[in-house]
Motif scaffolding. Structure first.
Motif, PDB file in Angstrom:
ATOM      1  N   UNK A   6     116.083 105.729  14.117  1.00 56.09           N
ATOM      2  CA  UNK A   6     115.483 105.216  13.043  1.00 56.09           C
ATOM      3  C   UNK A   6     116.497 105.499  11.593  1.00 56.09           C
ATOM      4  N   UNK A   7     116.669 106.581  11.376  1.00 57.05           N
ATOM      5  CA  UNK A   7     117.660 107.002  10.134  1.00 57.05           C
ATOM      6  C   UNK A   7     118.750 106.306  10.416  1.00 57.05           C
ATOM      7  N   UNK A   8     119.583 106.257  11.503  1.00 50.64           N
ATOM      8  CA  UNK A   8     120.823 105.641  11.792  1.00 50.64           C
ATOM      9  C   UNK A   8     120.910 104.032  11.583  1.00 50.64           C
ATOM     10  N   UNK A   9     119.776 103.566  12.204  1.00 49.13           N
ATOM     11  CA  UNK A   9     119.569 101.913  12.151  1.00 49.13           C
ATOM     12  C   UNK A   9     119.621 101.481  10.592  1.00 49.13           C
ATOM     13  N   UNK A  10     118.660 102.264  10.001  1.00 49.77           N
ATOM     14  CA  UNK A  10     118.655 101.818   8.309  1.00 49.77           C
ATOM     15  C   UNK A  10     119.950 102.006   7.537  1.00 49.77           C
ATOM     16  N   UNK A  11     120.544 103.332   7.959  1.00 53.09           N
ATOM     17  CA  UNK A  11     122.099 103.469   7.275  1.00 53.09           C
ATOM     18  C   UNK A  11     122.811 102.326   7.756  1.00 53.09           C
ATOM     19  N   UNK A  12     123.062 102.104   8.996  1.00 56.78           N
ATOM     20  CA  UNK A  12     123.988 101.009   9.277  1.00 56.78           C
ATOM     21  C   UNK A  12     123.439  99.750   8.754  1.00 56.78           C
ATOM     22  N   UNK A  13     122.398  99.514   8.697  1.00 59.10           N
ATOM     23  CA  UNK A  13     121.912  98.166   7.906  1.00 59.10           C
ATOM     24  C   UNK A  13     122.257  98.160   6.550  1.00 59.10           C
ATOM     25  N   UNK A  14     122.122  99.259   5.925  1.00 60.68           N
ATOM     26  CA  UNK A  14     122.555  99.276   4.341  1.00 60.68           C
ATOM     27  C   UNK A  14     123.905  99.252   4.182  1.00 60.68           C
ATOM     28  N   UNK A  15     124.739  99.803   5.109  1.00 62.19           N
ATOM     29  CA  UNK A  15     126.046 100.019   5.178  1.00 62.19           C
ATOM     30  C   UNK A  15     126.875  98.715   5.293  1.00 62.19           C
ATOM     31  N   UNK A  16     126.402  97.783   6.329  1.00 57.01           N
ATOM     32  CA  UNK A  16     126.924  96.553   6.691  1.00 57.01           C
ATOM     33  C   UNK A  16     126.570  95.462   5.614  1.00 57.01           C
ATOM     34  N   UNK A  17     125.388  95.765   4.877  1.00 57.91           N
ATOM     35  CA  UNK A  17     125.116  95.057   3.929  1.00 57.91           C
ATOM     36  C   UNK A  17     125.934  94.695   2.737  1.00 57.91           C
ATOM     37  N   UNK A  18     126.543  95.968   2.544  1.00 57.28           N
ATOM     38  CA  UNK A  18     127.531  96.114   1.401  1.00 57.28           C
ATOM     39  C   UNK A  18     128.815  95.381   1.784  1.00 57.28           C
ATOM     40  N   UNK A  19     129.029  95.245   3.016  1.00 55.92           N
ATOM     41  CA  UNK A  19     130.397  94.545   3.575  1.00 55.92           C
ATOM     42  C   UNK A  19     130.095  93.091   3.739  1.00 55.92           C
ATOM     43  N   UNK A  20     128.963  92.578   3.436  1.00 55.66           N
ATOM     44  CA  UNK A  20     128.961  91.126   3.604  1.00 55.66           C
ATOM     45  C   UNK A  20     129.334  90.315   2.560  1.00 55.66           C
TER      46      UNK A  20
END
Length: 426
Positions: free
Chosen positions: A120-134
């Motif tokens: 759950x922590x990794x999923x939210x982190x990855x979502x936030x990280x990829x949002x920055x690169x969108x």
């Protein structure tokens, strides 16, 4: 030398920049050495003293001030307040996922494997990280936080994004004649991606571009390498130069229009002009003046309310672990209370103070028994803060009425009368 220079400058920048400048400087230094004929191993063998003199202060800094700084209550308090690690956001997602798994009859062992603290922590982190690169974030946003909003402008220009994509292509394809470009592009892309980690680890105002600002130079250097490779590979130096000039010609006026004209007009309350004017008024008063201040939008502006005074010389009291989460915060003669117009209106006659300062741009009105003596306005002329002086006799009268009243209904009526814009019956 450059590492020492930029690490010194970084202390005047945002915390994440201070955090990463020295590690990044060390990485770039060793990369520069590795690109020359002298290998890193040879450097340590032939120039032990030079390496020792150069690296020892950096290593001492990483071991002592750097590590100690990370363990201070200030750093840990801010981290605990903003981190996604086991935050309410992460726990809520895990709860929903487990509930859905139970509804569809997923085996307990498989549910625990799929939905646990790590995933759950990794999923939210990855979502936030990829949002920055969108592309949406890179090309069309400069926010959140809203206070950094600039209309019609993105983080990068389209030309920079094309160069960044080309740099990724250089690393993936690794043409033999572009080996130097490939190594440099890999370095800057790696640093760029790593610099985004701090902002991806936070929950508030995401994607927070301020926390990822140190990634900017690495993005631009990688983009420059990508554009240079494109001009060499396709021999389009002149057309690319013309396209770049046109893009720049379109970007600069858009930035000026958005930053100077459009944004201040459409969202003046996000600029702290009114707070600066309020601070000037406060600091012109004697330092012993007692004030009751609504602090909803002024959380990070406390030092400005004290001019050159040393905040540590005052007693500080708060009813929460952090300033941001505190409903009530007292620093010497200043009392900061959230939402004075509504849930904490009772404080208006229960506290002792000489002046009341309210944020009025969100609809808070002046109670009838106050006299307004100063107004801190936005550039548009709209009022942001009002400085009010209470009628002490009426204040004490309401205080006695409230304390002598027994029923909750009557106490509520007292507060309603107190907060009215006009006296009851007039």
């Amino acid at each position: 030398i450059s590492t020492y220079f930029f690490s010194t400058l970084s202390f005047f920048t945002y915390f994440t920049s201070r955090l990463l400048v020295i590690p990044f400087g060390i990485v770039i230094t060793f990369f520069a050495i590795s690109t020359h004929s002298l290998s890193i191993k040879q450097l340590f063998v032939k120039h032990k003293r030079l390496v020792g003199v150069g690296l020892l202060p950096l290593l001492l800094y990483l071991i002592f001030p750097f590590t100690l700084m990370l363990k201070t209550p200030f750093a840990l308090g801010r981290y605990a307040q903003t981190t996604i690690i086991e935050s309410d956001l992460v726990r809520a997602k895990r709860f929903v996922d487990i509930a859905h798994a139970g509804e569809v009859g997923l085996p307990i062992a498989l549910t625990r494997l799929l939905y646990n603290k790590v995933t759950s922590n990794a999923t939210i982190f990855l979502k936030h990280y990829l949002t920055f690169l969108s592309p949406n974030t890179l090309l069309f946003q400069t926010t959140p936080p809203k206070r950094y909003l600039v209309q019609n402008v993105g983080v990068v220009t389209a030309i920079e994004l094309i160069g960044l994509i080309a740099a990724v292509g250089i690393v993936l394809l690794k043409h033999q004649d572009q080996s130097a470009h490939s190594k440099e592009a890999l370095l800057f892309l790696t640093l760029f991606l790593f610099a985004l980690v701090p902002t991806a680890l936070t929950t508030d105002d995401f994607p927070n571009l301020q926390r990822g600002v140190i990634a900017t130079p690495f993005l631009q250097m990688a983009a420059a390498i990508g554009l240079a490779h494109l001009t060499q590979a396709f021999r389009i130096q002149r057309p690319l130069l013309i396209i770049g000039c046109i893009a720049l010609f379109l970007t600069v006026p858009s930035l000026v229009l958005g930053y100077v004209v459009q944004t201040p007009k459409e969202s003046p309350y996000l600029r702290n002009v009114h707070t600066t004017r309020l601070s000037d008024w406060i600091n012109a008063q004697p330092s012993s003046t007692t004030m009751l201040i609504e602090h909803k939008d002024a959380t990070f502006l406390y030092p400005y309310f004290y001019a050159g005074d040393d905040l540590l010389s005052y007693s500080i009291e708060k009813n929460a672990k952090t300033f941001v989460n505190a409903d009530t915060l007292t620093i010497g003669p200043r009392i900061f209370i959230q939402d004075l117009c509504r849930k904490n209106a009772l404080q208006l006659f229960m506290r002792n103070y000489q002046y009341l300062i309210l944020e009025t741009h969100d609809g808070c009105k002046k109670p009838w028994w106050f006299t307004q003596i100063f107004s801190a306005k936005f550039d548009t002329g709209e009022e942001g803060f009002a400085v009010l002086e209470p009628d002490v006799k009426i204040k004490e009268l309401y205080k006695r009425r409230y304390l002598e009243t027994k029923s909750l209904e009557e106490k509520t009526l007292v507060i309603q009368e107190m907060m009215a814009e006009k006296p009851v019956g007039k």
